[in-house]
Motif scaffolding. Structure first.
Motif, PDB file in Angstrom:
ATOM      1  N   SER A  83      -1.837  -8.506  13.563  1.00 21.45           N
ATOM      2  CA  SER A  83      -2.528  -9.176  12.458  1.00 21.45           C
ATOM      3  C   SER A  83      -3.400 -10.325  12.953  1.00 21.45           C
ATOM      4  O   SER A  83      -4.341 -10.740  12.276  1.00 21.45           O
ATOM      5  CB  SER A  83      -1.508  -9.701  11.445  1.00 21.45           C
ATOM      6  OG  SER A  83      -0.695 -10.713  12.026  1.00 21.45           O
ATOM      7  N   LEU A 116       3.643   1.200   7.972  1.00 24.32           N
ATOM      8  CA  LEU A 116       2.956   0.259   7.084  1.00 24.32           C
ATOM      9  C   LEU A 116       2.324   0.976   5.898  1.00 24.32           C
ATOM     10  O   LEU A 116       2.379   0.485   4.764  1.00 24.32           O
ATOM     11  CB  LEU A 116       1.890  -0.507   7.872  1.00 24.32           C
ATOM     12  CG  LEU A 116       2.401  -1.454   8.970  1.00 24.32           C
ATOM     13  CD1 LEU A 116       1.233  -2.076   9.721  1.00 24.32           C
ATOM     14  CD2 LEU A 116       3.289  -2.537   8.384  1.00 24.32           C
ATOM     15  N   LYS A 119       4.646   1.769   3.127  1.00 22.57           N
ATOM     16  CA  LYS A 119       5.010   0.598   2.331  1.00 22.57           C
ATOM     17  C   LYS A 119       3.842   0.060   1.518  1.00 22.57           C
ATOM     18  O   LYS A 119       3.969  -0.963   0.851  1.00 22.57           O
ATOM     19  CB  LYS A 119       5.543  -0.511   3.243  1.00 22.57           C
ATOM     20  CG  LYS A 119       6.873  -0.185   3.898  1.00 22.57           C
ATOM     21  CD  LYS A 119       7.370  -1.367   4.721  1.00 22.57           C
ATOM     22  CE  LYS A 119       8.734  -1.086   5.324  1.00 22.57           C
ATOM     23  NZ  LYS A 119       9.246  -2.237   6.112  1.00 22.57           N
ATOM     24  N   ILE A 121       0.922  -1.022   2.791  1.00 25.44           N
ATOM     25  CA  ILE A 121       0.261  -2.110   3.513  1.00 25.44           C
ATOM     26  C   ILE A 121      -0.858  -1.534   4.363  1.00 25.44           C
ATOM     27  O   ILE A 121      -0.658  -0.548   5.080  1.00 25.44           O
ATOM     28  CB  ILE A 121       1.266  -2.871   4.398  1.00 25.44           C
ATOM     29  CG1 ILE A 121       2.385  -3.462   3.535  1.00 25.44           C
ATOM     30  CG2 ILE A 121       0.569  -3.975   5.186  1.00 25.44           C
ATOM     31  CD1 ILE A 121       3.481  -4.130   4.342  1.00 25.44           C
ATOM     32  N   HIS A 126      -3.584  -5.811   6.973  1.00 23.16           N
ATOM     33  CA  HIS A 126      -2.202  -6.260   6.782  1.00 23.16           C
ATOM     34  C   HIS A 126      -1.988  -6.841   5.383  1.00 23.16           C
ATOM     35  O   HIS A 126      -1.122  -7.695   5.181  1.00 23.16           O
ATOM     36  CB  HIS A 126      -1.802  -7.280   7.853  1.00 23.16           C
ATOM     37  CG  HIS A 126      -1.737  -6.695   9.231  1.00 23.16           C
ATOM     38  ND1 HIS A 126      -0.585  -6.199   9.785  1.00 23.16           N
ATOM     39  CD2 HIS A 126      -2.708  -6.503  10.162  1.00 23.16           C
ATOM     40  CE1 HIS A 126      -0.833  -5.742  11.007  1.00 23.16           C
ATOM     41  NE2 HIS A 126      -2.121  -5.911  11.258  1.00 23.16           N
ATOM     42  N   PRO A 128      -2.079  -5.724   0.896  1.00 26.42           N
ATOM     43  CA  PRO A 128      -1.797  -4.571   0.029  1.00 26.42           C
ATOM     44  C   PRO A 128      -3.004  -3.661  -0.083  1.00 26.42           C
ATOM     45  O   PRO A 128      -4.148  -4.109  -0.062  1.00 26.42           O
ATOM     46  CB  PRO A 128      -1.448  -5.218  -1.317  1.00 26.42           C
ATOM     47  CG  PRO A 128      -2.098  -6.561  -1.274  1.00 26.42           C
ATOM     48  CD  PRO A 128      -2.047  -7.000   0.157  1.00 26.42           C
ATOM     49  N   ASP A 139       1.805  -2.687  -3.546  1.00 23.99           N
ATOM     50  CA  ASP A 139       2.226  -3.899  -2.852  1.00 23.99           C
ATOM     51  C   ASP A 139       3.427  -3.680  -1.944  1.00 23.99           C
ATOM     52  O   ASP A 139       4.020  -4.627  -1.457  1.00 23.99           O
ATOM     53  CB  ASP A 139       2.559  -4.997  -3.870  1.00 23.99           C
ATOM     54  CG  ASP A 139       3.630  -4.545  -4.851  1.00 23.99           C
ATOM     55  OD1 ASP A 139       3.938  -5.320  -5.758  1.00 23.99           O
ATOM     56  OD2 ASP A 139       4.157  -3.431  -4.707  1.00 23.99           O
ATOM     57  N   GLY A 140       3.793  -2.434  -1.668  1.00 21.48           N
ATOM     58  CA  GLY A 140       4.896  -2.159  -0.765  1.00 21.48           C
ATOM     59  C   GLY A 140       6.228  -2.043  -1.469  1.00 21.48           C
ATOM     60  O   GLY A 140       7.172  -1.488  -0.930  1.00 21.48           O
TER      61      GLY A 140
END
Length: 212
Positions: A83, A116, A119, A121, A126, A128, A139-140
């Motif tokens: 990230s 990711l 979820k 992401i 990194h 939503p 939003d995971g």
């Protein structure tokens, strides 16, 4: 003018490394260090390219290499570093002792990226995942939907339709129909049925009375 090749490809071996080649490379580096990779193959008695020797040592033969699966702590550290650093795998590998940049890159593309996405992401930002077409936000932990305002307004409109005969224009209702004889200019014909002959004659009589 480009950089000269590190070795003559016609006189180098290609393909899988043999056990004997691995032992020669390990013995030379343990005795003399890594040094210059361009001159190392000849000094170590290997018919290999300098780049091939370097990748073989860094990715497979180093004694400090970690073997086995990545731990949960390593996964979290890779995600955090990515990230910040993005796809700078060599910088990320420098902060994970025993892991190579190529190993981390392959692990990211084959495992962490899918993890990711599952979820919700975005593996690049990194954040939503947002789909602009219908304002769907993931939003995971679940899905949230924001209704399109245009679609919302359409549902609130009253679109009740009634089917019936067309309404008659007020001007058309005042006009009288003309019969066949009047259309031919025979208003005074006895066969006239629209009454224009009678109305015209009465109008003429009224006009004559006014003159008298």
């Amino acid at each position: 003018m480009g950089r000269s090749p590190c070795c003559e490809k016609a006189h180098t071996n290609k393909g899988t490394w043999t056990r004997e080649e691995d032992e020669r490379l390990i013995a030379y580096i343990q005795a003399h260090g890594e040094g210059c990779w361009r001159s190392l193959p000849k000094a170590a008695g290997l018919l290999r390219c300098g780049k091939s020797c370097r990748l073989r040592w860094i990715n497979y033969l180093r004694p400090d290499l970690k073997r086995g699966n990545f731990t949960r702590e390593e996964d979290e550290l890779i995600i955090k570093l990515h990230s910040i650093l993005g796809n700078r795998w060599s910088l990320i590998a420098a902060r994970l002792p025993g892991r190579t940049d190529n190993e981390i890159k392959n692990y990211w593309n084959s495992h962490i990226k899918r993890k990711l996405l599952s979820k919700g992401i975005d593996p690049f930002t990194h954040g939503p995942i947002i789909i602009d077409s219908d304002k769907k936000i993931i939003d995971g932990f679940g899905c949230k939907f924001q209704k399109n305002p245009v679609e919302k307004n359409l549902t609130e409109l009253n679109l009740e339709l009634s089917i019936g005969p067309p309404s008659q224009h007020p001007l058309e209702s005042k006009e009288k129909k003309v019969c066949f004889y009047c259309s031919l200019g025979l208003e005074n014909s006895k066969d006239c049925r629209c009454g224009r002959s009678r109305s015209s004659s009465s109008t003429t009589a009224d006009f004559l009375r006014m003159e008298l």
